[in-house]
Design a protein around this motif. Structure first.
Motif, PDB file in Angstrom:
ATOM      1  N   ASN A 140       9.407   4.119   6.169  1.00 50.22           N
ATOM      2  CA  ASN A 140       8.855   3.865   4.918  1.00 50.22           C
ATOM      3  C   ASN A 140       9.835   2.930   3.896  1.00 50.22           C
ATOM      4  OD1 ASN A 140       6.231   4.867   4.712  1.00 50.22           O
ATOM      5  ND2 ASN A 140       6.981   7.090   4.660  1.00 50.22           N
ATOM      6  N   MET A 141      11.055   2.769   4.664  1.00 52.09           N
ATOM      7  CA  MET A 141      11.791   1.920   3.828  1.00 52.09           C
ATOM      8  C   MET A 141      11.416   0.493   3.602  1.00 52.09           C
ATOM      9  SD  MET A 141      15.081   2.937   2.950  1.00 52.09           S
ATOM     10  CE  MET A 141      16.214   1.313   3.218  1.00 52.09           C
ATOM     11  N   ALA A 142      10.395   0.352   4.612  1.00 48.73           N
ATOM     12  CA  ALA A 142       9.809  -1.063   4.579  1.00 48.73           C
ATOM     13  C   ALA A 142       8.651  -1.113   3.242  1.00 48.73           C
ATOM     14  CB  ALA A 142       8.653  -0.997   5.777  1.00 48.73           C
ATOM     15  N   THR A 143       8.642  -0.139   2.476  1.00 44.53           N
ATOM     16  CA  THR A 143       7.549  -0.009   1.388  1.00 44.53           C
ATOM     17  C   THR A 143       8.515   0.189   0.054  1.00 44.53           C
ATOM     18  OG1 THR A 143       7.321   2.414   1.494  1.00 44.53           O
ATOM     19  CG2 THR A 143       5.892   1.282   2.669  1.00 44.53           C
ATOM     20  N   VAL A 144       9.790   0.017   0.156  1.00 45.47           N
ATOM     21  CA  VAL A 144      10.590   0.233  -1.052  1.00 45.47           C
ATOM     22  C   VAL A 144      11.196  -0.990  -1.446  1.00 45.47           C
ATOM     23  CG1 VAL A 144      12.908   0.922  -1.782  1.00 45.47           C
ATOM     24  CG2 VAL A 144      11.564   2.678  -0.253  1.00 45.47           C
ATOM     25  N   GLY A 145      11.240  -1.319  -2.670  1.00 48.31           N
ATOM     26  CA  GLY A 145      11.396  -2.709  -3.274  1.00 48.31           C
ATOM     27  C   GLY A 145      12.274  -2.692  -4.695  1.00 48.31           C
ATOM     28  N   THR A 146      12.607  -3.735  -5.048  1.00 46.14           N
ATOM     29  CA  THR A 146      13.313  -3.590  -6.363  1.00 46.14           C
ATOM     30  C   THR A 146      13.262  -5.088  -6.975  1.00 46.14           C
ATOM     31  OG1 THR A 146      15.397  -3.166  -7.822  1.00 46.14           O
ATOM     32  CG2 THR A 146      15.787  -4.192  -5.523  1.00 46.14           C
ATOM     33  N   CYS A 147      12.742  -4.936  -8.678  1.00 50.14           N
ATOM     34  CA  CYS A 147      12.855  -6.130  -9.323  1.00 50.14           C
ATOM     35  C   CYS A 147      14.477  -6.359  -9.554  1.00 50.14           C
ATOM     36  CB  CYS A 147      12.196  -5.830 -10.566  1.00 50.14           C
ATOM     37  SG  CYS A 147      10.515  -5.431 -10.546  1.00 50.14           S
ATOM     38  N   TYR A 234       6.752  -4.574   3.672  1.00 48.85           N
ATOM     39  CA  TYR A 234       5.357  -4.351   4.131  1.00 48.85           C
ATOM     40  C   TYR A 234       4.439  -5.743   3.663  1.00 48.85           C
ATOM     41  CZ  TYR A 234       3.989  -2.594  -0.274  1.00 48.85           C
ATOM     42  OH  TYR A 234       3.568  -2.371  -1.748  1.00 48.85           O
ATOM     43  N   MET A 235       4.875  -6.258   2.571  1.00 51.88           N
ATOM     44  CA  MET A 235       3.940  -7.363   1.829  1.00 51.88           C
ATOM     45  C   MET A 235       4.447  -8.512   2.327  1.00 51.88           C
ATOM     46  SD  MET A 235       1.732  -6.230   0.201  1.00 51.88           S
ATOM     47  CE  MET A 235       1.144  -6.342  -1.735  1.00 51.88           C
ATOM     48  N   LYS A 236       5.555  -8.669   3.078  1.00 53.94           N
ATOM     49  CA  LYS A 236       6.142  -9.928   3.577  1.00 53.94           C
ATOM     50  C   LYS A 236       6.094 -10.222   4.857  1.00 53.94           C
ATOM     51  CE  LYS A 236       9.266  -9.666  -0.415  1.00 53.94           C
ATOM     52  NZ  LYS A 236      10.748  -9.514  -0.596  1.00 53.94           N
ATOM     53  N   HIS A 237       6.074  -9.377   5.920  1.00 55.49           N
ATOM     54  CA  HIS A 237       6.234  -9.438   7.088  1.00 55.49           C
ATOM     55  C   HIS A 237       5.158  -8.716   7.902  1.00 55.49           C
ATOM     56  CE1 HIS A 237       9.977 -11.676   6.696  1.00 55.49           C
ATOM     57  NE2 HIS A 237      10.061 -10.561   5.711  1.00 55.49           N
ATOM     58  N   GLU A 239       5.023  -7.300  10.762  1.00 50.49           N
ATOM     59  CA  GLU A 239       5.740  -6.238  11.654  1.00 50.49           C
ATOM     60  C   GLU A 239       5.841  -4.871  11.110  1.00 50.49           C
ATOM     61  OE1 GLU A 239       9.124  -9.219  11.270  1.00 50.49           O
ATOM     62  OE2 GLU A 239       6.864  -9.239  11.308  1.00 50.49           O
ATOM     63  N   TYR A 240       5.953  -5.152   9.739  1.00 48.99           N
ATOM     64  CA  TYR A 240       6.243  -3.946   8.919  1.00 48.99           C
ATOM     65  C   TYR A 240       5.034  -3.429   8.057  1.00 48.99           C
ATOM     66  CZ  TYR A 240      10.963  -5.263   9.905  1.00 48.99           C
ATOM     67  OH  TYR A 240      12.317  -5.536  10.206  1.00 48.99           O
ATOM     68  N   ASN A 241       3.680  -3.921   8.281  1.00 45.34           N
ATOM     69  CA  ASN A 241       2.607  -3.547   7.783  1.00 45.34           C
ATOM     70  C   ASN A 241       1.814  -2.840   8.835  1.00 45.34           C
ATOM     71  OD1 ASN A 241       0.002  -3.314   6.324  1.00 45.34           O
ATOM     72  ND2 ASN A 241       1.213  -4.416   4.855  1.00 45.34           N
ATOM     73  N   ARG A 242       2.159  -1.834   9.455  1.00 45.94           N
ATOM     74  CA  ARG A 242       1.432  -1.081  10.380  1.00 45.94           C
ATOM     75  C   ARG A 242       1.871   0.375  10.327  1.00 45.94           C
ATOM     76  NH1 ARG A 242       5.239  -0.818  15.015  1.00 45.94           N
ATOM     77  NH2 ARG A 242       6.879  -2.306  14.774  1.00 45.94           N
ATOM     78  N   GLU A 243       1.287   1.251  11.222  1.00 47.17           N
ATOM     79  CA  GLU A 243       1.715   2.682  11.500  1.00 47.17           C
ATOM     80  C   GLU A 243       3.223   2.332  11.914  1.00 47.17           C
ATOM     81  OE1 GLU A 243      -0.636   4.337  14.201  1.00 47.17           O
ATOM     82  OE2 GLU A 243      -2.446   4.876  13.019  1.00 47.17           O
ATOM     83  N   PRO A 244       4.019   3.486  11.453  1.00 51.58           N
ATOM     84  CA  PRO A 244       3.835   4.696  10.894  1.00 51.58           C
ATOM     85  C   PRO A 244       3.940   4.610   9.066  1.00 51.58           C
ATOM     86  CG  PRO A 244       5.979   4.986  11.635  1.00 51.58           C
ATOM     87  CD  PRO A 244       5.285   3.495  12.015  1.00 51.58           C
ATOM     88  N   ILE A 245       3.986   3.649   8.596  1.00 45.53           N
ATOM     89  CA  ILE A 245       3.981   3.479   7.024  1.00 45.53           C
ATOM     90  C   ILE A 245       2.871   4.234   6.375  1.00 45.53           C
ATOM     91  CG2 ILE A 245       5.523   1.565   7.093  1.00 45.53           C
ATOM     92  CD1 ILE A 245       3.033   0.138   5.597  1.00 45.53           C
ATOM     93  N   ASN A 246       2.987   4.638   5.170  1.00 42.28           N
ATOM     94  CA  ASN A 246       2.024   5.340   4.722  1.00 42.28           C
ATOM     95  C   ASN A 246       0.671   4.391   4.720  1.00 42.28           C
ATOM     96  OD1 ASN A 246       0.220   6.360   2.339  1.00 42.28           O
ATOM     97  ND2 ASN A 246       2.038   7.487   1.711  1.00 42.28           N
ATOM     98  N   LYS A 248      -1.635   4.237   2.581  1.00 42.85           N
ATOM     99  CA  LYS A 248      -1.893   3.442   1.066  1.00 42.85           C
ATOM    100  C   LYS A 248      -1.322   2.002   1.169  1.00 42.85           C
ATOM    101  CE  LYS A 248       1.788   5.363  -1.671  1.00 42.85           C
ATOM    102  NZ  LYS A 248       2.079   6.129  -2.927  1.00 42.85           N
ATOM    103  N   PHE A 249      -0.377   1.883   1.857  1.00 47.14           N
ATOM    104  CA  PHE A 249       0.397   0.420   1.793  1.00 47.14           C
ATOM    105  C   PHE A 249      -0.270  -0.420   3.031  1.00 47.14           C
ATOM    106  CE2 PHE A 249       3.809   3.195   0.159  1.00 47.14           C
ATOM    107  CZ  PHE A 249       3.759   2.735  -1.183  1.00 47.14           C
ATOM    108  N   ARG A 250      -0.875  -0.126   4.013  1.00 49.27           N
ATOM    109  CA  ARG A 250      -1.501  -0.797   4.968  1.00 49.27           C
ATOM    110  C   ARG A 250      -2.638  -1.719   4.704  1.00 49.27           C
ATOM    111  NH1 ARG A 250      -0.272   3.814   8.410  1.00 49.27           N
ATOM    112  NH2 ARG A 250      -2.515   4.317   8.948  1.00 49.27           N
TER     113      ARG A 250
END
Length: 377
Positions: A140-147, A234-237, A239-246, A248-250
């Protein structure tokens, strides 16, 4: 991988308050304290004048980070408003400035828009590597971001770089009237702005769902409001938009090309004698205060405590909107507080223009300074 995991753990659990004053003058001292969930440094000195800094926590874990660095390169200010967790904002606070220093050293310290842009790219690349290393243990580090909002003052020129919807506003003296105009210097990347929505639609003409209106709020793919950030892989690649991320982000379809960008919008502003101060703040402030109101508050009061004063004005407004008293809002604990306002970070830089140059008009380097927001979490 173990090394990456240990680095992440250190990011998550080390305390704030890395304060280093190498000038020998005690230039960062004075007026530091805590008031509940509010941390502040009322007044300090940096190379071009005075500064005031404050942050208030609303989330269970503070997701805002900020820093001021001053030295032979000039002055560097960063405000990092995290989302989905604090890790990306902390990573940026630990690494973006270091990349900036290393890259500017390659050109003998000369700062350009390209210097800053490359520092952003290097930071995004580093965070991507960290997420890759941790994918099997912390996906789930793949779903963390920052402005990211960065200001660099170099030889009387202000460079502003921004990703997301934090904002910097200039207070500029108007003639001899004593009045000060509010001038927004940064571009914001929030799809609730029509210009940002159109930008995304133009970049993704084959995707009619690139922005979706849900519950009265526009979001990229119906998920996130900002269109530029560091992280949010998860919004850029794909390979990070798949299980096992939450779930709601897939996304239903593979990410053919990045849906969000880490390319900062850049502004170059030559400083003028009429430029009085700058307000750097995360969007939690601007949700409750207009540019004009914020500038009026700073202009009409002493420099000391300016950042704290802005945050308290925003909290008073947040309380008013919920038909409650500020004194009652202050009693609400973090996490629950997020229902009333966001984490808010404010840094105000004041200019003492006569200090910029020596008598022979040569550049006078600022005294060394390194300060990060010191709110425990």
């Amino acid at each position: 991988m173990l090394g990456s995991l240990m680095n992440l753990l250190s990011l998550c659990f080390k305390p704030f308050g890395q304060i280093c004053d190498n000038s020998g003058s005690g230039s960062v001292s004075g007026g530091e304290g805590k008031d509940g969930l509010l941390w502040f440094r009322d007044l300090g000195k940096y190379g071009y004048g005075d500064f005031s800094m404050a942050v208030v926590q609303a989330n269970q874990v503070l997701e805002d980070q900020s820093q001021i660095e001053s030295g032979d390169f000039g002055t560097f200010v960063g405000v990092y408003d995290g989302h989905g967790g604090p890790e990306a904002a902390r990573y940026v606070c630990d690494n973006l400035f270091n990349h900036f220093r290393a890259i500017s050293a390659e050109t003998q310290g000369v700062v350009t828009t390209e210097t800053i842009r490359r520092a952003f790219y290097a930071t995004e690349e580093g965070f991507t590597s960290l997420v890759s290393d941790l994918w099997s243990t912390l996906p789930n580090m793949a779903t963390v971001g920052t402005c990211c909002l960065v200001g660099v003052i170099y030889q009387n020129t202000l460079f502003v770089a921004s990703l997301g919807d934090s904002r910097v506003v200039l207070g500029k003296k108007v003639g001899n009237t004593g009045g000060v105009a509010a001038i927004q210097l940064s571009n914001e990347h929030n799809v609730n702005n029509e210009e940002t929505r159109q930008e995304l639609k133009d970049l993704h003409p084959d995707d009619p769902q690139i922005v979706v209106l849900r519950h009265g709020v526009w979001r990229v793919k119906g998920i996130i409001q900002v269109s530029r950030s560091i992280g949010d892989l998860y919004m850029k690649h794909t390979e990070y938009n798949r299980e096992p991320i939450n779930p709601k982000f897939r996304l239903a379809e593979p990410v053919k090309r990045p849906l969000m960008s880490a390319d900062p919008a850049m502004i170059v502003h030559p400083l003028q004698p009429s430029d009085s101060f700058l307000i750097f703040a995360s969007d939690g402030l601007w949700e409750h205060l207009s540019n004009e109101k914020a500038v009026e508050i700073v202009q009409s009061s002493p420099r000391s405590g300016s950042a704290k004063r802005l945050i308290k004005a925003a909290l008073h407004e947040a309380a008013r909107k919920r038909e409650m008293r500020y004194s009652d809002l202050r009693k609400i604990d973090k996490k629950v507080r997020r229902h009333f306002h966001d984490d808010i970070t404010v840094i105000v830089l004041f200019f003492n223009h006569h200090h910029h140059h020596n008598n022979d008009n040569s550049f006078n380097p600022p005294p060394p300074l390194s300060l990060r927001s010191a709110l425990q979490h």
